[in-house]
Write a protein that holds these residues in place. Sequence first.
Motif, PDB file in Angstrom:
ATOM      1  N   ALA A 136     -87.418 -29.386 107.302  1.00  0.00           N
ATOM      2  CA  ALA A 136     -88.263 -28.280 106.827  1.00  0.00           C
ATOM      3  C   ALA A 136     -87.738 -26.945 107.345  1.00  0.00           C
ATOM      4  N   ASP A 137     -88.180 -25.892 106.698  1.00  0.00           N
ATOM      5  CA  ASP A 137     -87.751 -24.560 107.136  1.00  0.00           C
ATOM      6  C   ASP A 137     -88.372 -24.239 108.506  1.00  0.00           C
ATOM      7  N   ILE A 138     -87.520 -23.733 109.350  1.00  0.00           N
ATOM      8  CA  ILE A 138     -88.039 -23.302 110.670  1.00  0.00           C
ATOM      9  C   ILE A 138     -88.535 -21.859 110.513  1.00  0.00           C
ATOM     10  N   ILE A 139     -89.819 -21.690 110.782  1.00  0.00           N
ATOM     11  CA  ILE A 139     -90.360 -20.330 110.609  1.00  0.00           C
ATOM     12  C   ILE A 139     -90.782 -19.696 111.938  1.00  0.00           C
ATOM     13  N   GLY A 140     -90.680 -20.474 112.991  1.00  0.00           N
ATOM     14  CA  GLY A 140     -91.030 -19.893 114.285  1.00  0.00           C
ATOM     15  C   GLY A 140     -90.350 -20.594 115.422  1.00  0.00           C
ATOM     16  N   ILE A 141     -89.844 -19.820 116.367  1.00  0.00           N
ATOM     17  CA  ILE A 141     -89.202 -20.400 117.549  1.00  0.00           C
ATOM     18  C   ILE A 141     -89.807 -19.715 118.783  1.00  0.00           C
ATOM     19  N   GLU A 142     -90.220 -20.536 119.686  1.00  0.00           N
ATOM     20  CA  GLU A 142     -90.741 -19.976 120.933  1.00  0.00           C
ATOM     21  C   GLU A 142     -90.187 -20.771 122.097  1.00  0.00           C
ATOM     22  N   PHE A 143     -89.435 -20.114 122.940  1.00  0.00           N
ATOM     23  CA  PHE A 143     -88.926 -20.758 124.144  1.00  0.00           C
ATOM     24  C   PHE A 143     -89.481 -20.017 125.346  1.00  0.00           C
ATOM     25  N   THR A 144     -90.143 -20.769 126.205  1.00  0.00           N
ATOM     26  CA  THR A 144     -90.690 -20.125 127.391  1.00  0.00           C
ATOM     27  C   THR A 144     -89.682 -20.086 128.520  1.00  0.00           C
ATOM     28  N   ASP A 145     -88.706 -20.959 128.497  1.00  0.00           N
ATOM     29  CA  ASP A 145     -87.576 -20.869 129.430  1.00  0.00           C
ATOM     30  C   ASP A 145     -86.391 -21.561 128.757  1.00  0.00           C
ATOM     31  N   SER A 146     -85.356 -21.788 129.515  1.00  0.00           N
ATOM     32  CA  SER A 146     -84.144 -22.319 128.890  1.00  0.00           C
ATOM     33  C   SER A 146     -84.313 -23.765 128.430  1.00  0.00           C
ATOM     34  N   ARG A 147     -85.363 -24.419 128.912  1.00  0.00           N
ATOM     35  CA  ARG A 147     -85.509 -25.834 128.569  1.00  0.00           C
ATOM     36  C   ARG A 147     -86.695 -26.109 127.653  1.00  0.00           C
ATOM     37  N   GLN A 148     -87.739 -25.379 127.841  1.00  0.00           N
ATOM     38  CA  GLN A 148     -88.958 -25.691 127.101  1.00  0.00           C
ATOM     39  C   GLN A 148     -89.116 -24.752 125.920  1.00  0.00           C
ATOM     40  N   GLY A 149     -89.236 -25.362 124.761  1.00  0.00           N
ATOM     41  CA  GLY A 149     -89.378 -24.546 123.576  1.00  0.00           C
ATOM     42  C   GLY A 149     -90.128 -25.264 122.479  1.00  0.00           C
ATOM     43  N   LYS A 150     -90.467 -24.490 121.473  1.00  0.00           N
ATOM     44  CA  LYS A 150     -91.270 -25.054 120.392  1.00  0.00           C
ATOM     45  C   LYS A 150     -90.803 -24.448 119.075  1.00  0.00           C
ATOM     46  N   LEU A 151     -90.664 -25.298 118.067  1.00  0.00           N
ATOM     47  CA  LEU A 151     -90.320 -24.837 116.725  1.00  0.00           C
ATOM     48  C   LEU A 151     -91.533 -25.036 115.831  1.00  0.00           C
ATOM     49  N   THR A 152     -91.749 -24.089 114.979  1.00  0.00           N
ATOM     50  CA  THR A 152     -92.815 -24.236 113.985  1.00  0.00           C
ATOM     51  C   THR A 152     -92.150 -24.267 112.621  1.00  0.00           C
ATOM     52  N   THR A 153     -92.570 -25.195 111.828  1.00  0.00           N
ATOM     53  CA  THR A 153     -91.923 -25.361 110.526  1.00  0.00           C
ATOM     54  C   THR A 153     -92.857 -24.943 109.400  1.00  0.00           C
ATOM     55  N   SER A 154     -92.274 -24.818 108.237  1.00  0.00           N
ATOM     56  CA  SER A 154     -93.077 -24.437 107.066  1.00  0.00           C
ATOM     57  C   SER A 154     -94.016 -25.561 106.664  1.00  0.00           C
ATOM     58  N   GLY A 155     -93.721 -26.766 107.121  1.00  0.00           N
ATOM     59  CA  GLY A 155     -94.598 -27.894 106.830  1.00  0.00           C
ATOM     60  C   GLY A 155     -95.683 -28.063 107.881  1.00  0.00           C
ATOM     61  N   HIS A 156     -95.952 -27.022 108.647  1.00  0.00           N
ATOM     62  CA  HIS A 156     -96.996 -27.014 109.685  1.00  0.00           C
ATOM     63  C   HIS A 156     -96.747 -28.068 110.753  1.00  0.00           C
ATOM     64  N   GLU A 157     -95.474 -28.336 110.999  1.00  0.00           N
ATOM     65  CA  GLU A 157     -95.133 -29.236 112.086  1.00  0.00           C
ATOM     66  C   GLU A 157     -94.679 -28.419 113.280  1.00  0.00           C
ATOM     67  N   THR A 158     -94.870 -29.030 114.428  1.00  0.00           N
ATOM     68  CA  THR A 158     -94.405 -28.392 115.652  1.00  0.00           C
ATOM     69  C   THR A 158     -93.440 -29.331 116.339  1.00  0.00           C
ATOM     70  N   TRP A 159     -92.263 -28.833 116.595  1.00  0.00           N
ATOM     71  CA  TRP A 159     -91.259 -29.619 117.284  1.00  0.00           C
ATOM     72  C   TRP A 159     -91.072 -29.003 118.664  1.00  0.00           C
ATOM     73  N   THR A 160     -91.247 -29.852 119.672  1.00  0.00           N
ATOM     74  CA  THR A 160     -91.129 -29.310 121.028  1.00  0.00           C
ATOM     75  C   THR A 160     -90.020 -30.022 121.772  1.00  0.00           C
ATOM     76  N   THR A 161     -89.415 -29.268 122.673  1.00  0.00           N
ATOM     77  CA  THR A 161     -88.384 -29.836 123.547  1.00  0.00           C
ATOM     78  C   THR A 161     -88.643 -29.379 124.970  1.00  0.00           C
ATOM     79  N   THR A 162     -88.335 -30.246 125.877  1.00  0.00           N
ATOM     80  CA  THR A 162     -88.489 -29.881 127.290  1.00  0.00           C
ATOM     81  C   THR A 162     -87.170 -29.979 128.036  1.00  0.00           C
ATOM     82  N   ASP A 163     -86.094 -30.209 127.295  1.00  0.00           N
ATOM     83  CA  ASP A 163     -84.791 -30.354 127.958  1.00  0.00           C
ATOM     84  C   ASP A 163     -83.718 -29.518 127.251  1.00  0.00           C
ATOM     85  N   GLY A 164     -84.121 -28.372 126.751  1.00  0.00           N
ATOM     86  CA  GLY A 164     -83.154 -27.454 126.155  1.00  0.00           C
ATOM     87  C   GLY A 164     -82.606 -27.937 124.838  1.00  0.00           C
TER      88      GLY A 164
END
Lengths: 409, 308
Positions: free
Chosen positions: A373-401
């Motif tokens: 899906a299209d990535i419409i939002g990216i939020e990283f609070t530090d170099s490892r933890q981040g969150k992607l928001t997609t056009s399909g209202h999904e949230t993809w999170t990572t805690t290891d960069g």
Amino acid sequence: MIDVPKIVLGRLRKAANPGDHPDADLLTAFAEQALAKRERLQVIEHLSQCSECREIVSVAQPEMTEKPGSFRLMKFSLLRSPILRWSMLAVCAVVLATVTTRHFSQQKSATFFTPEARVSTAPQTSQQETYDGFVAKLESPRPKTESALSHRTAKQSSGRTVTHSTALAVADEKSKKDSLPRAVPAAPSPTLLSKLSDRERRDQDARDALHGSVGKSVNGPATNEAVTAMNETVMVESRTASVEVAQATPGKAKEEKASRMKAPAAASAVGGPVESVTANKAVESEYATDLRAGLVPISRWTLSPEGRLQRSLDGGKTWKTIPLSSETVLRAVSAMDQEIWVGGDAGALYHSIDSGQHWTQVRPTVNGESLTADIIGIEFTDSRQGKLTTSGHETWTTTDGGETWTRNK
Amino acid sequence: MPATAQNGVQSVGVISPELESRMAELQLKTQEYGLAREELVTILNEVGAKYLPPETSERERDEFFANLRLEELALARACAAGHERAWEIFMLRYREKLYDIAAYIAKESSAARELADSLYADLFGTSTREGKRISKLTSYMGRGSLEGWLRTVLAQEYVNRYRKQRRLVSLDEESEAGVQFAAADEEPAIPRDTRLEAATDQALALLPAEDRFVLASYHLDRRTLAEIARTLRVHESTISRRLNKLAKTLRKQILSTLRRQGMSRRQAEEALQVDVRDLRLNIRASLAQEANAKPFPDKKAEAQAGEG
């Protein structure tokens, strides 16, 4: 005191014909104001003619004890005159007004060097910069900046990332409001630079202390409250600095300013006030230092209307397009210090750990299922933890960069 | 509550509910004094008979009894009746105060002690009449506080003693004080204009009693502004303003009356300002001026001519 004619005193003395004296009860009640009006008149009529009873009443008066109110008036006899009272009030008002005016003028001069000036004078995207030269400068040692600054992206409702500030410098709503653009000169004066230098020295201790606490708070919001208290004490600096790291869309600086004015809540989505203070203070000081050294330490990232990644090394005056993928339309960008994340159509996600010199394409996958899906939002609070928001209202999170991902619907 | 008039004086009559409740409360408090309800009513009747004129309205009477210091009145009467417990309470509450007040009034310790002891004896009732002790406390009617009453009684005693001592001052003391051959009060050498005196009396009579009290206290008794203000419970600046205003008003009214009586403005002002003592001072001044002149210049000139 105006003298009474002597004939008056003589007649007053001779007119004394008191009659029967009031008893001790009546005189006591008179002194204690406990008599009814009729009796009081009778007693005072007698007293006006009887010097003996006047003496008794006077002698029987209790010891004089000063009341608080009379104490003030008696001690400060100057205040007895209404003219002097009003004059003193006027003087106080003038002094207060002077102090307030001076305070605000100092505040204004302190915020003189604000990046809004650059935002408001943002040039067109046609102006290019010497990118390689900047990279060389960027690679020079900047320990304070590196330790304190990182970047991340906030996203506008249009889906395009337009604002870009330090990850720690997550400006709160209030500071965003305070950082609304002003008509200020674009270039700092030497006086201001010296002031900034003084302020740098002054802030050094506080910044060091803050860095210590921020080092903990970067990894999580647990210590937010502790630092929030400090935020208030450095509000002016925070305001200045939060503006400093704000970034404008090339060619759309005015629009961005307007959108920020209209939607401070959107700006608040950038983050909380805690990191904002710490990082902004650092940015302010570093910026002044590097500016004097001929460096422009902060890169600003944005996306063009066509969905191309762009960077400015001169505070938003000129912008350069970074060639990532000619086909992919990019929709979101997050910048934390030298670590940049940018995403767009069809799950395209790129990552740079060196301020955009080298890029790696990341393919988020969960259980063998890739993000398409299209990535419409990216939020990283530090170099490892981040969150992607997609056009399909999904949230993809990572805690290891970005090594592993978790999908939330 | 209907008033009860007996021999032209008011008594408590039918007791109002408020007074009834106060008396019930008082009885509880003063139970240890041994005062019965009837005795309290008798005391209240006595107080009402003394202070309430026959024409007093019901509301005024209720207000009067409501303002009485019943508890202190009961204590004083119990003491006067010789109740030991009442005396203990009185001593506990007022003995020390009595001596403090005496010290404040007399300004000297031995005189203060003598004054306080004297009053204490009167309060206890050292004299007897028909086999009964006569205590000064029976004259306390509860109009003001018992402490204030004691203060006033002490002040009365002090003033009486002071005046008595003044009357009994020895000739030696008078001589030492330089008043042995003091002249009698001077009478004005020049009789005043009766119109001026009448106008002044009229102006004074038009003043409220309180204004005359202020005038007399300040100008005749030489009380300070603070003392007068304390008596009237106002600020001393109020007294100061009032005195200035009174001086202006009196002058204006006297002048106005004098002019109505046929005097010109100048005559009226001169009549108001003329003072015998001022006249004497002028004579002295003129005498002193003559003393500076050359002595007998004509005779001296004649003598010089004779020698020549």
